[in-house]
Design a protein around this motif. Sequence first.
Motif, PDB file in Angstrom:
ATOM      1  N   ASP A 186      -2.730  87.139  24.635  1.00  0.00           N
ATOM      2  CA  ASP A 186      -3.200  86.119  23.670  1.00  0.00           C
ATOM      3  C   ASP A 186      -3.551  85.237  25.158  1.00  0.00           C
ATOM      4  OD1 ASP A 186      -0.642  85.784  25.034  1.00  0.00           O
ATOM      5  OD2 ASP A 186      -0.263  84.334  23.747  1.00  0.00           O
ATOM      6  N   GLN A 201       1.715  87.885  22.503  1.00  0.00           N
ATOM      7  CA  GLN A 201       1.849  86.290  21.755  1.00  0.00           C
ATOM      8  C   GLN A 201       2.877  85.980  23.227  1.00  0.00           C
ATOM      9  OE1 GLN A 201       4.574  87.378  18.549  1.00  0.00           O
ATOM     10  NE2 GLN A 201       6.264  87.447  19.710  1.00  0.00           N
ATOM     11  N   SER A 253       8.151  87.426  28.126  1.00  0.00           N
ATOM     12  CA  SER A 253       8.148  87.672  26.643  1.00  0.00           C
ATOM     13  C   SER A 253       8.560  88.842  26.819  1.00  0.00           C
ATOM     14  CB  SER A 253       5.740  86.996  26.566  1.00  0.00           C
ATOM     15  OG  SER A 253       5.845  87.240  24.989  1.00  0.00           O
ATOM     16  N   GLN A 300       2.778  83.016  24.785  1.00  0.00           N
ATOM     17  CA  GLN A 300       2.639  81.363  24.361  1.00  0.00           C
ATOM     18  C   GLN A 300       3.552  81.347  23.555  1.00  0.00           C
ATOM     19  OE1 GLN A 300      -1.909  79.366  25.107  1.00  0.00           O
ATOM     20  NE2 GLN A 300      -1.978  82.601  24.532  1.00  0.00           N
ATOM     21  N   LYS A 301       3.402  81.852  22.617  1.00  0.00           N
ATOM     22  CA  LYS A 301       4.531  81.783  20.682  1.00  0.00           C
ATOM     23  C   LYS A 301       5.871  82.349  21.721  1.00  0.00           C
ATOM     24  CE  LYS A 301       5.746  83.279  16.830  1.00  0.00           C
ATOM     25  NZ  LYS A 301       5.414  84.203  15.813  1.00  0.00           N
ATOM     26  N   SER A 302       5.905  82.823  22.088  1.00  0.00           N
ATOM     27  CA  SER A 302       7.050  83.436  22.439  1.00  0.00           C
ATOM     28  C   SER A 302       8.073  82.752  23.872  1.00  0.00           C
ATOM     29  CB  SER A 302       7.334  84.763  22.565  1.00  0.00           C
ATOM     30  OG  SER A 302       7.053  85.626  23.589  1.00  0.00           O
ATOM     31  N   THR A 303       6.557  82.336  24.852  1.00  0.00           N
ATOM     32  CA  THR A 303       7.514  81.365  26.198  1.00  0.00           C
ATOM     33  C   THR A 303       7.217  79.829  26.053  1.00  0.00           C
ATOM     34  OG1 THR A 303       5.798  82.254  27.789  1.00  0.00           O
ATOM     35  CG2 THR A 303       7.864  83.839  27.380  1.00  0.00           C
ATOM     36  N   GLY A 304       6.333  79.330  25.159  1.00  0.00           N
ATOM     37  CA  GLY A 304       5.462  77.656  25.369  1.00  0.00           C
ATOM     38  C   GLY A 304       4.554  77.920  26.855  1.00  0.00           C
ATOM     39  N   GLY A 317      12.317  81.054  25.527  1.00  0.00           N
ATOM     40  CA  GLY A 317      11.435  80.491  24.786  1.00  0.00           C
ATOM     41  C   GLY A 317      11.869  79.131  24.586  1.00  0.00           C
ATOM     42  N   GLN A 336      -6.865  77.645  27.794  1.00  0.00           N
ATOM     43  CA  GLN A 336      -6.533  77.561  26.716  1.00  0.00           C
ATOM     44  C   GLN A 336      -7.292  76.686  25.913  1.00  0.00           C
ATOM     45  OE1 GLN A 336      -2.681  75.095  26.706  1.00  0.00           O
ATOM     46  NE2 GLN A 336      -2.029  75.172  24.801  1.00  0.00           N
TER      47      GLN A 336
END
Length: 410
Positions: free
Chosen positions: A238, A276, A71, A278-282, A99, A288
């Motif tokens: 995050d 971020q 990330s 989770q958003k940038s790597t999935g 990602g 969670q």
Amino acid sequence: MNQTFSTYEDAVQWLFMQLPQYQRQGAAAYKPGLERTERLMAYLKNPERGFKSIHVAGTNGKGSTSHMLASVLQAAGYRVGLYTSPHLKDFRERIRIDGEPIPESAVLNFVQDHATTFDKMGLSFFEMTVGLAFEYFSKSDVDIAIIETGMGGRLDSTNVITPILSVITNIGLDHMQFLGGTLEAIAREKAGIIKTAVPVVIGQYTPETLAVFASITRQLQAPMVKAQDQDHPEYQSDLIGTYQQHNKKTVLTALDLLKSLGYQFQERHIVKGLGQVQKSTGLMGRWQVIGQTPMIICDTAHNIDGLAMTMAQLRGLNTPHMHLVLGFVNDKALDQIFDCLPQSGLYYYCAASNPRAMPASDLNELGQRKGLEGREFDTVLEAFNAANSQANPEDVIYVGGSTFVVAEVL
């Protein structure tokens, strides 16, 4: 006979079913040794030499650490490959660039082109997947790839790369039937990823494991940096599991070393990258939160070290009632694990649809011996639905014990 596949689903099904696979069968599918992977790399024209890499091993935290590193490097504008395992929902989660999961067409073409040869070579699922990832990264001209080991290190299929940096997050007692019964033995297996003159970051260590790492890095003249001894600024992430504090230190230490190797990024890239993940790597399944009233937390921690930390964080929430939906695979030290579970929780035991899953009745029996209040369910979703119907809005539902249990809920 030539194999033919008309869809991505057919190709993935073949990867899963064609040969023994550790995830499904456990010990019967474990094929240690790098000879087959080396033959595979030669057959694929050595894609492992076609990109720079960071190699990440460890008992816990290697997935989170790999995703955090990816990330930050993505935030700095690098084209970043990421190879991790296992996946939660879709096989393609294992192989990503910036990602984005590998396209279905790339998986289908790879299996179509090579299935007959792979059959003859007697490759494991993991070896074939490593071949797919390395060929994809090499052809896609990534600037750098973060490669997470599957299990261990020395004999892991990924260990055919020569990285620019090695990272070992920590050592705990897991997969002992393969890696050895002591911390020193497991440290020795994980230290198998250390290469001559390649710097290595050691995350958490104990006196026993540090002695192993010190000896091996000396022999190989590999500079060693101990992350837990470094001072770094505090960055928000995050990823909110308390155990991520250790992983963040490891990541920041690795980033310092990357800077010394010529990689360029500013503090704003670290802030953005860690903020971020989770958003940038999935990334999924690390503390969670998928619901709020009641709060529903999914976490893939599955051994004593990982679960001790998530259970401590769970107790810290001070909720009126905790509902724990738990299932485990049959190679875990469950006696120790059950000792760290909250006495006050309500337990919903289940077995994921996986041949290695421990029967829910066995879990319930062990829970009763430990004085835990619980019921057993035939499936993960029945257990989860029961917890959901029992929980009040201010309660917490925790789903975990196994990656497979989390996958079924997500």
